[in-house]
Scaffold this active site. Structure first.
Site, short mmCIF file in Angstrom:
data_model
loop_
_atom_site.label_atom_id
_atom_site.label_comp_id
_atom_site.label_asym_id
_atom_site.label_seq_id
_atom_site.Cartn_x
_atom_site.Cartn_y
_atom_site.Cartn_z
N GLY A 86 26.22 35.52 59.86
CA GLY A 86 24.78 35.72 59.96
C GLY A 86 24.40 37.05 59.37
O GLY A 86 25.21 37.98 59.35
N LYS A 113 22.81 45.22 65.74
CA LYS A 113 23.27 46.12 64.68
C LYS A 113 22.09 46.74 63.93
O LYS A 113 22.16 47.89 63.50
CB LYS A 113 24.19 45.39 63.71
CG LYS A 113 25.55 45.07 64.30
CD LYS A 113 26.43 44.32 63.32
CE LYS A 113 27.78 44.00 63.92
NZ LYS A 113 28.68 43.32 62.96
N ALA A 148 25.14 42.35 59.30
CA ALA A 148 25.80 41.04 59.26
C ALA A 148 26.88 40.97 60.32
O ALA A 148 27.40 42.00 60.77
CB ALA A 148 26.38 40.79 57.87
N ASP A 149 27.22 39.77 60.70
CA ASP A 149 28.31 39.54 61.64
C ASP A 149 28.91 38.17 61.34
O ASP A 149 28.22 37.30 60.80
CB ASP A 149 27.81 39.60 63.09
CG ASP A 149 28.95 39.81 64.06
OD1 ASP A 149 29.71 40.79 63.89
OD2 ASP A 149 29.10 39.01 65.00
N THR A 150 30.17 38.01 61.68
CA THR A 150 30.88 36.75 61.42
C THR A 150 31.59 36.30 62.68
O THR A 150 32.20 37.12 63.38
CB THR A 150 31.91 36.94 60.28
OG1 THR A 150 31.21 37.35 59.11
CG2 THR A 150 32.66 35.65 59.98
#
Length: 191
Positions: free
Chosen positions: A101, A50, A64-66
């Site tokens: 993260g 990203k 960010a990523d989940t």
């Protein structure tokens, strides 16, 4: 300039509530998981993807990523109603982990960080699951639920609430030495 590489309404709201001024420039990436790719490696790869490689050294980028992880398997966003039912039935009455993260990039330097929160679900029947899905439409959420949803499936949480919403806020705030100079610049008066 502070740039968020995400259109997540929850991440935008968290940063806005904190008083940040930022631009939203989402990254369009392939979020497919590689064969047998470990959860945290996938999370870090998504954050780095990203962010990309062509950042302006005068800007601060945040991505960010989940992910939701149950028995070492990532439960991605549901593809449709029946997939959502399957995911929620899998988690019903059990505990799982939510990892969010984040990555801060200035120039070619990337600082990756993440948090883990343990979630315990209510023991729901399929009728309750379908009712929840129809009410809350959790199709854009990892694990097919939102912790903020009223009368949702979460029975207990062990760890950060904002982490489950999709942003590792505590870890982000701990890195204030990275983002504070960019934030302060945006408030500097030029007379």
């Amino acid at each position: 300039m502070f740039i968020l590489k995400s259109t997540s309404p929850r991440r935008i709201q968290i940063l806005t509530d904190l008083g940040f001024l930022f631009l939203v420039e989402p990254a369009n990436i392939d979020e497919s998981q590689k064969y047998k790719e470990p959860s945290l490696e996938y999370l870090e790869r998504m954050v780095h993807s990203k962010l990309g490689n062509d950042g302006n050294p005068n800007h601060l980028y945040l991505a960010a990523d989940t992910i939701v992880v149950f028995q070492n398997e990532i439960l991605h966003k549901p593809v449709d109603l029946e997939d959502s039912v399957r995911i929620l039935k899998t988690l019903s009455g059990k505990k799982h982990s939510v990892f969010s993260g984040g990555g801060l990039q200035t120039g070619s330097t990337v600082d990756f960080f993440y948090e883990e929160t343990i979630i315990e679900f209510k023991n729901w029947s399929e009728v309750e699951i379908r009712d929840y899905i129809l009410r809350c439409q959790p199709f854009d959420k990892a694990g097919s639920y939102g912790i903020q949803d009223e009368n949702g499936p979460v029975a207990a949480r062990f760890g950060s609430y904002t982490n489950v919403m999709g942003f590792p806020l505590r870890s982000f705030l701990a890195r204030s030495s990275v983002w504070l100079p960019f934030w302060e610049k945006s408030f500097t008066r030029k007379d």
